[in-house]
Write an enzyme that holds these catalytic residues in place. Structure first.
Site, PDB file in Angstrom:
ATOM      1  N   ASN A  62       0.862  -1.182   0.000  1.00 62.39           N
ATOM      2  CA  ASN A  62       0.000   0.000   0.000  1.00 62.39           C
ATOM      3  C   ASN A  62       0.899   1.234   0.000  1.00 62.39           C
ATOM      4  O   ASN A  62       1.545   1.525   1.000  1.00 62.39           O
ATOM      5  CB  ASN A  62      -0.888  -0.026   1.256  1.00 62.39           C
ATOM      6  CG  ASN A  62      -1.708   1.241   1.414  1.00 62.39           C
ATOM      7  OD1 ASN A  62      -1.822   2.031   0.477  1.00 62.39           O
ATOM      8  ND2 ASN A  62      -2.283   1.422   2.596  1.00 62.39           N
ATOM      9  N   TRP A  63       0.905   1.919  -1.124  1.00 65.28           N
ATOM     10  CA  TRP A  63       1.782   3.096  -1.235  1.00 65.28           C
ATOM     11  C   TRP A  63       1.238   4.309  -0.482  1.00 65.28           C
ATOM     12  O   TRP A  63       1.912   5.310  -0.339  1.00 65.28           O
ATOM     13  CB  TRP A  63       1.987   3.452  -2.717  1.00 65.28           C
ATOM     14  CG  TRP A  63       3.108   2.669  -3.355  1.00 65.28           C
ATOM     15  CD1 TRP A  63       3.520   1.401  -3.036  1.00 65.28           C
ATOM     16  CD2 TRP A  63       3.964   3.105  -4.419  1.00 65.28           C
ATOM     17  NE1 TRP A  63       4.566   1.021  -3.835  1.00 65.28           N
ATOM     18  CE2 TRP A  63       4.863   2.051  -4.697  1.00 65.28           C
ATOM     19  CE3 TRP A  63       4.060   4.267  -5.177  1.00 65.28           C
ATOM     20  CZ2 TRP A  63       5.838   2.135  -5.689  1.00 65.28           C
ATOM     21  CZ3 TRP A  63       5.041   4.351  -6.175  1.00 65.28           C
ATOM     22  CH2 TRP A  63       5.918   3.298  -6.420  1.00 65.28           C
ATOM     23  N   LYS A  64      -0.014   4.221  -0.028  1.00 66.81           N
ATOM     24  CA  LYS A  64      -0.658   5.366   0.640  1.00 66.81           C
ATOM     25  C   LYS A  64      -0.510   6.613  -0.249  1.00 66.81           C
ATOM     26  O   LYS A  64      -0.496   6.463  -1.470  1.00 66.81           O
ATOM     27  CB  LYS A  64      -0.085   5.557   2.053  1.00 66.81           C
ATOM     28  CG  LYS A  64      -0.159   4.248   2.865  1.00 66.81           C
ATOM     29  CD  LYS A  64       0.079   4.405   4.330  1.00 66.81           C
ATOM     30  CE  LYS A  64      -0.062   3.054   5.020  1.00 66.81           C
ATOM     31  NZ  LYS A  64       0.071   3.105   6.463  1.00 66.81           N
ATOM     32  N   HIS A  77      -9.411   1.482   5.845  1.00 70.61           N
ATOM     33  CA  HIS A  77      -8.083   1.592   6.472  1.00 70.61           C
ATOM     34  C   HIS A  77      -8.154   2.555   7.663  1.00 70.61           C
ATOM     35  O   HIS A  77      -8.931   3.522   7.639  1.00 70.61           O
ATOM     36  CB  HIS A  77      -7.086   2.097   5.427  1.00 70.61           C
ATOM     37  CG  HIS A  77      -5.657   1.996   5.879  1.00 70.61           C
ATOM     38  ND1 HIS A  77      -5.104   2.902   6.754  1.00 70.61           N
ATOM     39  CD2 HIS A  77      -4.701   1.085   5.601  1.00 70.61           C
ATOM     40  CE1 HIS A  77      -3.842   2.555   6.987  1.00 70.61           C
ATOM     41  NE2 HIS A  77      -3.574   1.455   6.305  1.00 70.61           N
ATOM     42  N   GLU A 133      -6.373   4.901   8.516  1.00 66.56           N
ATOM     43  CA  GLU A 133      -6.126   6.309   8.161  1.00 66.56           C
ATOM     44  C   GLU A 133      -7.379   6.954   7.580  1.00 66.56           C
ATOM     45  O   GLU A 133      -7.605   8.144   7.754  1.00 66.56           O
ATOM     46  CB  GLU A 133      -4.922   6.399   7.203  1.00 66.56           C
ATOM     47  CG  GLU A 133      -3.630   6.112   7.958  1.00 66.56           C
ATOM     48  CD  GLU A 133      -2.546   5.451   7.136  1.00 66.56           C
ATOM     49  OE1 GLU A 133      -2.657   5.395   5.905  1.00 66.56           O
ATOM     50  OE2 GLU A 133      -1.572   4.953   7.757  1.00 66.56           O
ATOM     51  N   GLU A 150      -4.828  -4.564  11.540  1.00 65.43           N
ATOM     52  CA  GLU A 150      -3.765  -3.574  11.655  1.00 65.43           C
ATOM     53  C   GLU A 150      -3.928  -2.811  12.965  1.00 65.43           C
ATOM     54  O   GLU A 150      -4.688  -1.819  13.012  1.00 65.43           O
ATOM     55  CB  GLU A 150      -3.849  -2.568  10.504  1.00 65.43           C
ATOM     56  CG  GLU A 150      -3.638  -3.164   9.147  1.00 65.43           C
ATOM     57  CD  GLU A 150      -3.087  -2.136   8.165  1.00 65.43           C
ATOM     58  OE1 GLU A 150      -2.136  -2.458   7.464  1.00 65.43           O
ATOM     59  OE2 GLU A 150      -3.594  -0.999   8.145  1.00 65.43           O
ATOM     60  N   GLY A 169       2.966   2.346  10.785  1.00 67.10           N
ATOM     61  CA  GLY A 169       3.916   3.433  10.533  1.00 67.10           C
ATOM     62  C   GLY A 169       4.757   3.824  11.726  1.00 67.10           C
ATOM     63  O   GLY A 169       5.388   4.879  11.723  1.00 67.10           O
ATOM     64  N   SER A 205       4.019  -2.036  10.334  1.00 68.87           N
ATOM     65  CA  SER A 205       5.483  -2.063  10.390  1.00 68.87           C
ATOM     66  C   SER A 205       6.092  -3.393   9.945  1.00 68.87           C
ATOM     67  O   SER A 205       7.077  -3.841  10.525  1.00 68.87           O
ATOM     68  CB  SER A 205       5.958  -1.655  11.786  1.00 68.87           C
ATOM     69  OG  SER A 205       5.505  -0.353  12.100  1.00 68.87           O
ATOM     70  N   GLY A 218       2.924  -1.114   4.298  1.00 73.53           N
ATOM     71  CA  GLY A 218       2.895   0.298   3.951  1.00 73.53           C
ATOM     72  C   GLY A 218       4.257   0.785   3.499  1.00 73.53           C
ATOM     73  O   GLY A 218       4.691   0.540   2.361  1.00 73.53           O
ATOM     74  N   GLY A 219       4.986   1.442   4.403  1.00 74.11           N
ATOM     75  CA  GLY A 219       6.274   2.064   4.084  1.00 74.11           C
ATOM     76  C   GLY A 219       7.239   1.188   3.296  1.00 74.11           C
ATOM     77  O   GLY A 219       7.874   1.659   2.330  1.00 74.11           O
TER      78      GLY A 219
HETATM   79  O1  G3H Z   1      -1.569  -0.359   4.771  1.00 76.75           O
HETATM   80  C1  G3H Z   1      -0.533  -0.570   5.382  1.00 76.75           C
HETATM   81  C2  G3H Z   1      -0.456  -0.426   6.804  1.00 76.75           C
HETATM   82  O2  G3H Z   1      -1.137   0.683   7.268  1.00 76.75           O
HETATM   83  C3  G3H Z   1       0.894  -0.609   7.410  1.00 76.75           C
HETATM   84  O3  G3H Z   1       1.722   0.499   7.188  1.00 76.75           O
HETATM   85  O4  G3H Z   1       3.782  -0.880   7.026  1.00 76.75           O
HETATM   86  O5  G3H Z   1       3.908   1.609   7.061  1.00 76.75           O
HETATM   87  O6  G3H Z   1       3.268   0.335   9.131  1.00 76.75           O
HETATM   88  P1  G3H Z   1       3.259   0.397   7.634  1.00 76.75           P
END
Ligand code: G3H
Length: 236
Positions: free
Chosen positions: A9-11, A92, A94, A160, A166, A198, A219-220
């Site tokens: 997920n590139w957000k 999600h 967020e 999550e 994050g 994470s 994510g990141g």
């Molecule tokens: O969609 C992905 C998640 O919110 C995890 O994000 O891997 O940056 O903690 P993260």
């Protein structure tokens, strides 16, 4: 057992240049259809063109609950399917935290996604305060309740914990297995449950070895081809 899913997920990150540098590396890596990457809307078509002839799947990070009409700024499930998406992240944390999305809205989005033939990945998770207060299971049960009536084989759930998203802090293996077991017990033993929070190249194998983990939502670490490929290779 089906191969564990790895969903990136590139957000709200990336650029045309980054898509052009990362996605071809994934395309060259001979990944399976268990791997997918969820891009910001403007980059979906470009990413799709770079994934042609590979089984890697393309996803979006949200959609509109309505099918068509005068909804300025929104993107429908049919539009996502039209540009080659196969899955979509819904609810999600967020979206819930910054955009006021509720489980009820998210459930309508799940149905819209299914109508367009997309796989919805429905996200749930508790805050640190809720965990400390001992109500984490109640929070998850409440978030899952809205899916009643939707066949569990048609969607995946991403657990999550918000305190792990994050932050660089991953949930402990016991916390992950306990909550995944609870989710499967609540929905069905066959529900596909991903862990997110994470996940990195250096902890993915450890996390994917935890009982009840059917994959990961990343994510990141999905923004770097090297990191993401390490995670993909940890799937079994
Ligand atoms: O969609 C992905 C998640 O919110 C995890 O994000 O891997 O940056 O903690 P993260």
């Amino acid at each position: 057992m089906a191969r564990q899913l790895v969903v990136g997920n590139w957000k709200m990150h990336g650029s045309v240049g980054q898509v052009r540098s990362v996605v071809p590396e994934l395309a060259r890596a001979e990944l399976g259809s268990n791997v997918s990457i969820c891009m910001p809307y403007p980059y979906l078509s470009l990413a799709k063109s770079l994934l042609v002839d590979t089984p890697v799947q393309l996803g979006a990070q949200d959609l509109c609950e309505f099918h068509i009409g005068a909804y300025t700024g929104e993107v429908s499930a049919a539009m996502l399917a039209d540009v080659g998406c196969e899955l979509v992240i819904i609810g999600h944390s967020e979206r819930r935290r910054y955009f006021g999305e509720t489980s009820e809205t998210a459930a309508r989005k799940v149905r819209a996604a299914l109508d367009a033939g997309l796989l919805p990945i429905y996200c749930v998770g508790e805050t640190q305060e809720q965990r400390d207060a001992g109500v984490a299971r109640d929070v998850i049960a409440d978030e899952l309740k809205v899916l009643s009536g939707v066949p569990t084989s048609l969607y995946a759930v991403a657990y999550e914990p918000m305190w792990a998203v994050g932050t660089g802090v991953t949930a402990a293996p016991e916390q992950i297995s306990e909550m995944h077991a609870f989710i499967k017990q609540t929905l069905s033993q066959h529900t596909c449950v991903l862990y997110g929070g994470s996940v990195k190249g250096n902890n993915a194998a450890h996390i994917m070895a935890v009982d009840g983990v059917d994959g990961v939502l990343v994510g990141g670490a999905a923004l770097s081809a090297t990191e993401f490929l390490r995670i993909c290779r940890a799937a079994h």
